[in-house]
Design an enzyme around this catalytic site. Structure first.
Site, PDB file in Angstrom:
ATOM      1  CG  HIS A 418      57.215  44.103  40.180  1.00  0.00           C
ATOM      2  ND1 HIS A 418      57.747  43.319  39.174  1.00  0.00           N
ATOM      3  CD2 HIS A 418      56.059  43.509  40.549  1.00  0.00           C
ATOM      4  CE1 HIS A 418      56.941  42.297  38.945  1.00  0.00           C
ATOM      5  NE2 HIS A 418      55.901  42.390  39.763  1.00  0.00           N
ATOM      6  CB  CYS A 794      53.930  39.175  55.899  1.00  0.00           C
ATOM      7  SG  CYS A 794      52.585  40.286  55.434  1.00  0.00           S
TER       8      CYS A 794
END
Length: 851
Positions: A418, A794
């Site tokens: 993250h 993406c």
């Protein structure tokens, strides 16, 4: 000219090849062809050097015979690519008692003694690997030979062929060593890369009249702009001598004496030689030269060392001057080199105090005060103080602090954790997986075993390009995005044949993407918009709502905020496509996990703390990444997607009034089945009809899916029947294909790669064989069902050159990556297109390439 299977004299017509004799040998031949004053030189090919390493010597008497009697020689390495390195140069081979006596008669006893001592020391330490300390301090030739005899229990060799044999054997075996092999493989060399050697007649620096040694280049290594750089040492020899304090400047300089003061014609000749090399070798070169009684000799010329900024400036300048074509200028620059230009970097310093190292997760560098919480980072930023957010690992709740921080440092995580993903999107330096860190959140301190304890407020520097964490505030180099860089990007746009979009979640991200000239936004992650202070409370009210009516009321308060977000993005992108991913993460990520946070939330919602804690516990999942998130949340709590769709459509109408008509792209995340798309599409179509009826305005939009589960890739044909586009999210698709957590894989991934389980970390470099096959299947089946479906990638792989090459071959329409990866992606895409169109016909990627 003498040529044998073992060696070749370098002449204009000799058969010297880069793939047989190495880069340096070929470059020296080119200097000879330009009629520059290069001393006689012999090239030993790779096969000969391999034989030498095994103890089989060529006829060294024949080699030395090419240079005539009483001649000293040097030996230099010549690897196939210049940056693969090689053993260091050995000078003055052939120096012995007779040579010392001859040189003393010509240059004086002190000069001859210096020659002899320096060679004995170099031969003992660099060739035979004797203890360096034994040859330190002031020595005479007699003492140096005596020390050699004590160490080796034999006399110092007087035979030049014996000396040369030992030098060649030492260099050949050093190339075969494990350390040297690993170093060159890290630079792209194959495991079996060969080494060539060049034996060159010495042009002695010390002598009568104007004599000495120097190195010069006529371009700045930092900026790439014209600039005379280098030093000259009177009566000196070799590059090492140039570091001495008495070394002079090359051209006139107010700081001290220069070569140009004494010999302006020599400097003029060097300028002329450099210009000739620039024009004919098509490169800025660094020249090593000697003067002997005023006579100039060019011993070597190598590609001038350069920073990323200089590399771009030099390539663009050569193209603008018509020396190389534009497409070659583009192919000369490794795409990832641009990372060093886009971000601040730490000024190179051999004395940097490294506290610890981790994974270089987001490029660039920053210094600031340590902050252990998002709130502390925000407070620091509010006071105008640079800060480093230090966490064990980050979560979506840290987003505000990550926006405020100048850099991010985490104990856990890897390249696709993250922290890493968000940092790259923000353009913030990040070092992840710094496992030596010991963080104490309660005491607000961190330490590394054996080092002092650091507290909140102490200053450190995070170098996300190297993975190092430094003590204190390091000196920085600022990015350079104008001039040659902008020109290069224009040329890349003209060459590339695949779209490049940016992942952008905020107006700031979109503005940065526009600065880099993207083709649109390929991924806008809407969940990041809910973590701002004023929105987070409303979001939590929606989560705690007991019925659809209360949930709708909370979402009604979020609607204008979302509408403003989307309108800002649409207006910034000026009619370019914007692909908005609907809400994706599980709801528990928006809720506090500690007692203090639970009590604060209970107070804000006017609910008992026990009830808040119970609700939070009920929302916890065993594996939230595979649980109630994405489209599953959109189907079971449809009000969220309906609110977002309305915000998108109302923003579309508002933005279209101010400019080009907006056609938003709405992406459904985590799809696995056609029916999921049908259900969400029906609701979004219903919202669109309602907005059109209420506003009496027409608009169009495109609905598609994010393919990030293996089943979605396999069933892409039926999913495409209801989807205008398929956007492959390779972050989650890689996790699900491998059954690996990208946040935890960093703990063992290096061992897996090192032992050959995986060729590369699949979260860093797209797995062509496994994940890639799913992409190909999905693309093929999607286009069979719907020929006009748009295909894109993406995930974090979108900015990787290898992934872009894969997508081009698969017929994808575009790739999307974080804003700061856009220039890298554009250059990579341009190079791939160029390689298809031009190679192997007219692109010379190396000054040492064969004619």
């Amino acid at each position: 000219m003498l040529t044998t299977p073992d060696f070749t004299e370098i002449t204009p017509t000799a058969d010297i090849r880069t793939d047989r004799h190495g880069n340096r040998a070929k470059c020296l031949q080119r200097l000879v062809r330009l009629d520059l004053p290069v001393p006689p030189t012999v090239a030993l090919p790779f096969d000969t050097v391999r034989a030498i390493a095994q103890g089989r010597m060529p006829d060294l008497a024949q080699v030395l015979g090419l240079f005539g009697p009483d001649t000293l020689v040097s030996v230099r390495s010549s690897s196939e690519a210049a940056d693969w390195g090689g053993p260091g140069t050995i000078l003055n081979i052939g120096m012995n008692d007779a040579q010392a006596e001859r040189l003393a008669a010509i240059h004086g006893q002190s000069a001859a003694d210096a020659f002899y001592v320096n060679f004995i020391r170099s031969y003992a330490v660099d060739v035979l690997r004797l203890d360096e300390d034994a040859f330190e301090g002031p020595l005479t030739p007699r003492l140096a030979k005596s020390q050699f005899e004590d160490e080796m229990e034999e006399e110092f060799p007087q035979d030049p062929t014996v000396q040369l044999a030992q030098v060649l054997k030492s260099m050949a075996r050093a190339w075969e060593g494990t350390t040297a092999r690993l170093l060159r493989q890290a630079k792209g060399a194959p495991a079996d890369a060969g080494l060539g050697l060049v034996v060159q007649q010495m042009a002695l620096g010390p002598g009568k009249g104007l004599s000495g040694a120097g190195v010069v280049q006529f371009v700045s290594s930092e900026t790439g702009e014209p600039q005379v750089t280098g030093r000259y040492l009177p009566q000196g020899q070799g590059r090492a001598a140039l570091s001495k304090s008495e070394a002079r400047y090359i051209e006139h300089d107010e700081r001290g004496p220069s070569l140009e003061d004494d010999a302006p014609e020599t400097v003029a000749a060097l300028r002329e030689a450099a210009l000739l090399m620039r024009t004919r070798l098509r490169e800025e070169m660094q020249i090593e030269f000697t003067l002997m009684d005023g006579h100039l000799s060019l011993l070597d010329a190598v590609r001038a060392p350069r920073s990323a900024r200089a590399e771009v400036a030099i390539a663009v300048s050569l193209a603008e001057d018509g020396i190389i074509p534009r497409h070659e200028a583009l192919t000369r620059i490794a795409p990832n080199t641009l990372n060093q230009m886009l971000h601040r970097q730490v000024l190179p310093d051999p004395h940097r105090d490294v506290l610890t190292t981790g994974i270089a997760a987001a490029p660039g560098a920053a210094q600031g005060r340590i902050c252990f919480t998002a709130a502390a980072a925000q407070a620091s930023a509010a006071k105008g103080e640079a800060c480093i957010l230090v966490r064990r690992e980050t979560s979506p709740e840290d987003i505000r602090g990550m926006h405020a921080a100048d850099a991010i440092l985490t104990e856990r995580g890897g390249m696709t954790s993250h922290a890493a993903v968000i940092a790259r999107g923000l353009g913030v330096p990040c070092v992840a997986g710094a496992t030596q860190l010991q963080i104490d959140s309660r005491k607000k301190s961190l330490t590394v075993p054996g080092r002092k304890v650091f507290h909140e407020g102490d200053i450190i520097t995070v170098d996300g390009s190297s993975g190092e964490v430094l003590v204190g505030a390091a000196t920085m180099i600022e990015p350079a995005l104008g001039g040659a860089f902008a020109t290069l990007m224009d040329w890349a746009d003209a060459e590339r044949d695949i779209g490049i979009r940016a992942n952008a979640d905020t107006a700031g991200d979109a503005a940065m993407a526009q600065r880099f000239g993207v083709d649109g936004i390929g991924l806008c992650r809407t969940e990041h918009m809910f973590f701002e202070a004023g929105r987070l409370t409303v979001m939590r009210e929606m989560i705690f709502a007991e019925n659809p009516e209360d949930r709708a009321a909370a979402l009604e308060r979020l609607l204008p905020m979302q509408r403003a977000d989307f309108q800002g993005l649409f207006e910034l992108m000026r009619g370019q496509p914007v692909c908005i991913r609907l809400f994706d993460p599980p709801l528990h990520e928006f809720l506090p996990g500690d007692r203090e946070g639970i009590h604060a939330l209970a107070e804000a919602l006017d609910l008992p703390a026990s009830r808040v804690a119970s609700r939070i516990e009920n929302l916890q999942e065993f594996n939230p990444m595979l649980g109630m998130r994405g489209v599953r949340l959109g189907i079971t709590v449809p009000e969220i997607y309906e609110m977002q769709a309305r915000a998108i459509f109302e923003a579309t109408i508002a933005a279209s009034r101010k400019g080009a008509p907006v056609v938003p792209e709405i992406m459904i995340p985590l799809v696995s089945a056609r029916r999921e798309v049908e259900l969400v599409k029906a609701r979004i179509d219903g919202v669109a009809s309602a907005v059109k009826s209420e506003t009496r305005k027409e608009f169009t939009y495109r609905l598609g899916v994010m393919v990030e589960t293996p089943r979605a890739a396999l069933r892409a044909g039926e999913i495409a029947e209801h989807s205008a586009f398929l956007s492959f999210g390779t972050n989650d698709l890689t996790q699900m294909t491998y059954g690996l957590s990208r946040d935890d894989a960093g703990r063992f991934m290096s061992a897996y790669v090192h032992q050959g389980v995986f060729a590369e970390d699949p979260f860093t470099q797209l797995d062509i064989d496994g994940v890639g096959e799913l992409l190909l299947l999905g693309a093929e089946r999607g286009r069979e069902a719907r020929p006009d479906v748009t295909l894109s990638l993406c995930g974090e792989h979108g900015g990787h050159p290898q992934s872009i090459g894969f997508c081009r071959r698969a017929g994808f329409d575009y790739v999307s990556c974080s804003p700061f990866r856009v220039p890298v992606a554009k250059l990579a895409a341009a190079q791939l297109s160029i390689l298809d169109k031009h190679l192997p016909h007219d692109v010379d990627l190396d000054i040492g390439a064969d004619d």
